[in-house]
Scaffold this motif. Sequence first.
Motif, PDB file in Angstrom:
ATOM      1  N   TYR A  46       6.089  -1.027  -9.416  1.00 42.06           N
ATOM      2  CA  TYR A  46       5.317  -0.479 -10.525  1.00 42.06           C
ATOM      3  C   TYR A  46       6.354  -0.209 -11.596  1.00 42.06           C
ATOM      4  O   TYR A  46       7.321   0.529 -11.352  1.00 42.06           O
ATOM      5  CB  TYR A  46       4.645   0.848 -10.134  1.00 42.06           C
ATOM      6  N   VAL A  50       0.873  -1.182   0.000  1.00 46.85           N
ATOM      7  CA  VAL A  50       0.000   0.000   0.000  1.00 46.85           C
ATOM      8  C   VAL A  50       0.905   1.224   0.000  1.00 46.85           C
ATOM      9  O   VAL A  50       1.749   1.377   0.887  1.00 46.85           O
ATOM     10  CB  VAL A  50      -0.948  -0.018   1.224  1.00 46.85           C
ATOM     11  N   GLY A  51       0.723   2.061  -1.020  1.00 45.90           N
ATOM     12  CA  GLY A  51       1.559   3.257  -1.132  1.00 45.90           C
ATOM     13  C   GLY A  51       1.043   4.368  -0.231  1.00 45.90           C
ATOM     14  O   GLY A  51       0.036   4.210   0.481  1.00 45.90           O
ATOM     15  N   SER A  99       5.590  -0.898  -1.079  1.00 45.04           N
ATOM     16  CA  SER A  99       5.180  -0.366  -2.386  1.00 45.04           C
ATOM     17  C   SER A  99       6.285   0.457  -3.043  1.00 45.04           C
ATOM     18  O   SER A  99       7.118   1.065  -2.363  1.00 45.04           O
ATOM     19  CB  SER A  99       3.955   0.528  -2.180  1.00 45.04           C
ATOM     20  N   GLN A 128       7.400  -4.344  -3.919  1.00 44.93           N
ATOM     21  CA  GLN A 128       6.424  -4.307  -5.022  1.00 44.93           C
ATOM     22  C   GLN A 128       6.858  -3.274  -6.046  1.00 44.93           C
ATOM     23  O   GLN A 128       7.103  -2.119  -5.695  1.00 44.93           O
ATOM     24  CB  GLN A 128       5.029  -3.960  -4.484  1.00 44.93           C
TER      25      GLN A 128
HETATM   26  C1  LIG Z   1      -4.734   3.131  -0.242  1.00 45.56           C
HETATM   27  C2  LIG Z   1      -4.254   1.977  -1.059  1.00 45.56           C
HETATM   28  C3  LIG Z   1      -3.038   2.074  -1.721  1.00 45.56           C
HETATM   29  C4  LIG Z   1      -2.560   0.989  -2.462  1.00 45.56           C
HETATM   30  N1  LIG Z   1      -1.321   1.058  -3.063  1.00 45.56           N
HETATM   31  C5  LIG Z   1      -0.845  -0.005  -3.757  1.00 45.56           C
HETATM   32  C6  LIG Z   1       0.461   0.021  -4.301  1.00 45.56           C
HETATM   33  O1  LIG Z   1       1.205   0.979  -4.153  1.00 45.56           O
HETATM   34  N2  LIG Z   1       0.870  -1.064  -5.009  1.00 45.56           N
HETATM   35  C7  LIG Z   1       0.066  -2.166  -5.202  1.00 45.56           C
HETATM   36  O2  LIG Z   1       0.470  -3.128  -5.865  1.00 45.56           O
HETATM   37  N3  LIG Z   1      -1.162  -2.215  -4.656  1.00 45.56           N
HETATM   38  C8  LIG Z   1      -1.629  -1.182  -3.939  1.00 45.56           C
HETATM   39  N4  LIG Z   1      -2.863  -1.254  -3.353  1.00 45.56           N
HETATM   40  C9  LIG Z   1      -3.666  -2.497  -3.482  1.00 45.56           C
HETATM   41  C10 LIG Z   1      -3.338  -3.468  -2.338  1.00 45.56           C
HETATM   42  O3  LIG Z   1      -2.058  -4.007  -2.484  1.00 45.56           O
HETATM   43  C11 LIG Z   1      -4.339  -4.636  -2.341  1.00 45.56           C
HETATM   44  O4  LIG Z   1      -4.354  -5.215  -3.617  1.00 45.56           O
HETATM   45  C12 LIG Z   1      -5.753  -4.176  -1.978  1.00 45.56           C
HETATM   46  O5  LIG Z   1      -5.709  -3.320  -0.861  1.00 45.56           O
HETATM   47  C13 LIG Z   1      -6.604  -5.418  -1.680  1.00 45.56           C
HETATM   48  O6  LIG Z   1      -7.909  -5.071  -1.374  1.00 45.56           O
HETATM   49  P1  LIG Z   1      -8.457  -5.035   0.133  1.00 45.56           P
HETATM   50  O7  LIG Z   1      -7.575  -4.100   0.879  1.00 45.56           O
HETATM   51  O8  LIG Z   1      -9.850  -4.524  -0.016  1.00 45.56           O
HETATM   52  O9  LIG Z   1      -8.392  -6.441   0.643  1.00 45.56           O
HETATM   53  C14 LIG Z   1      -3.348  -0.190  -2.583  1.00 45.56           C
HETATM   54  C15 LIG Z   1      -4.563  -0.277  -1.895  1.00 45.56           C
HETATM   55  C16 LIG Z   1      -5.022   0.780  -1.125  1.00 45.56           C
HETATM   56  C17 LIG Z   1      -6.303   0.626  -0.376  1.00 45.56           C
END
Ligand SMILES: Cc1cc2nc3c(=O)[nH]c(=O)nc-3n(C[C@H](O)[C@H](O)[C@H](O)COP(=O)(O)O)c2cc1C
Length: 381
Positions: A149, A97-98, A125, A147
């Motif tokens: 991008y 999560v970024g 992230s 992770q």
């Molecule tokens: C605020 C936020 C930021 C996120 N940032 C990234 C990220 O930087 N890289 C990534 O691969 N997934 C990111 N995700 C997705 C999460 O890795 C994950 O796939 C997602 O939160 C799963 O859904 P859930 O939290 O409802 O279970 C982000 C999700 C949220 C909520």
Amino acid sequence: MSFSYKSNDNVVQSIDTEDNFPISFEKIETAAKQAMSKSAFSYIASGAGGEETAKKNTDAFKNYSIVPRLLNDVSNLNTSITMFGHTYPTPLLLAPVGVLKLADEQGDLAVARAAAKYDVPYIQSTVSSYSIEDVAQATSGSSKWFQLYWCNHEEISFNMVKRAEEAGYEAIVLTIDTITLGYREKDLHHRFSPLALGYGQGNFESDREFLSSLSEINSHTILQGIIDNINYPALNWKHVKKLKESTSLPIILKGVLHPEDALQAIEYGIDGVIVSNHGGRQLDGVISSIDALPDIVKVVDSQVPVLFDSGIRRGIDAIKALALGADAVLIGRPYVYSLAVGGEEGVEQFLANFLQDLQTSMMLSGVKNVKELCQLNMVGV
Ligand SMILES: Cc1cc2nc3c(=O)[nH]c(=O)nc-3n(C[C@H](O)[C@H](O)[C@H](O)COP(=O)(O)O)c2cc1C
């Protein structure tokens, strides 16, 4: 333990639930909503489009039911798993999560420390608030994955992977569903972009390849450079091949929903896949993650680990995903809300509760270990 938080008007208040850290996901979410600004909470909570997929991700769990096996002496419970040559004490990881500074000033540092306490691998992230090196320093010796991008200037991608490798990270997760940002109506409504506000620059402002790609270095060019780099619609299997050749770390693709993509990943020598729809934040209207899981597990046929992400809220959700054949599960929003509510201590408390829930649910399902979980009968609606 008493938890307090800063409300929207910056006044410190204590949480109205039993003066303790909230137990249920719903109460943690409500407390996070009270603790954060409207636009910041909405950024975390919302999905793309009309949020059909975000809702479906959790609703779809209700279509699967466990048929427990009883009288199986579960007094010696073993929740450990082995993946990519490492044994982890639980089948859980924290999803990447970024921009975590949005939830708490200590952001990734707080989350990585809390995860380290329970030996839960933390997936950092690309757009984290702190750099790979900062997180590594704050939590030396704990399991961490990075992770990626993919970046428009691909030297930046390779350099970040190298930095993660040098910092002792154990695996690289390439997110393939975010070649451009999903159409997030609520963020557009609030005109809110945490990247443009500088919450996700930890790895970029410290990356020599990124800095040398800028014509001029100032806060504006850094922020614009990040946004330009991670929008990369040209991403394809050739990049996957190059990435695989560039590092000795295992490469795991995050965002796989189609069984054919999982098979293609294996053909390209990929070490694992994460079934995920990014928590419904990318393409609205796609299949829920839990509905996508069984067909992928079937075609992958144990050739590589299949991880599950999107919709895990409590222990029983993890049990269901593991029973449907996932090798491990990622937790996302619940830990982010916990961070917003209680900082590092909040994430620790959430993990302690989640682990207790997981263990209780395993025992009551009548299984002694994660392998036995895969043999559990599941009934789908
Ligand atoms: C605020 C936020 C930021 C996120 N940032 C990234 C990220 O930087 N890289 C990534 O691969 N997934 C990111 N995700 C997705 C999460 O890795 C994950 O796939 C997602 O939160 C799963 O859904 P859930 O939290 O409802 O279970 C982000 C999700 C949220 C909520």
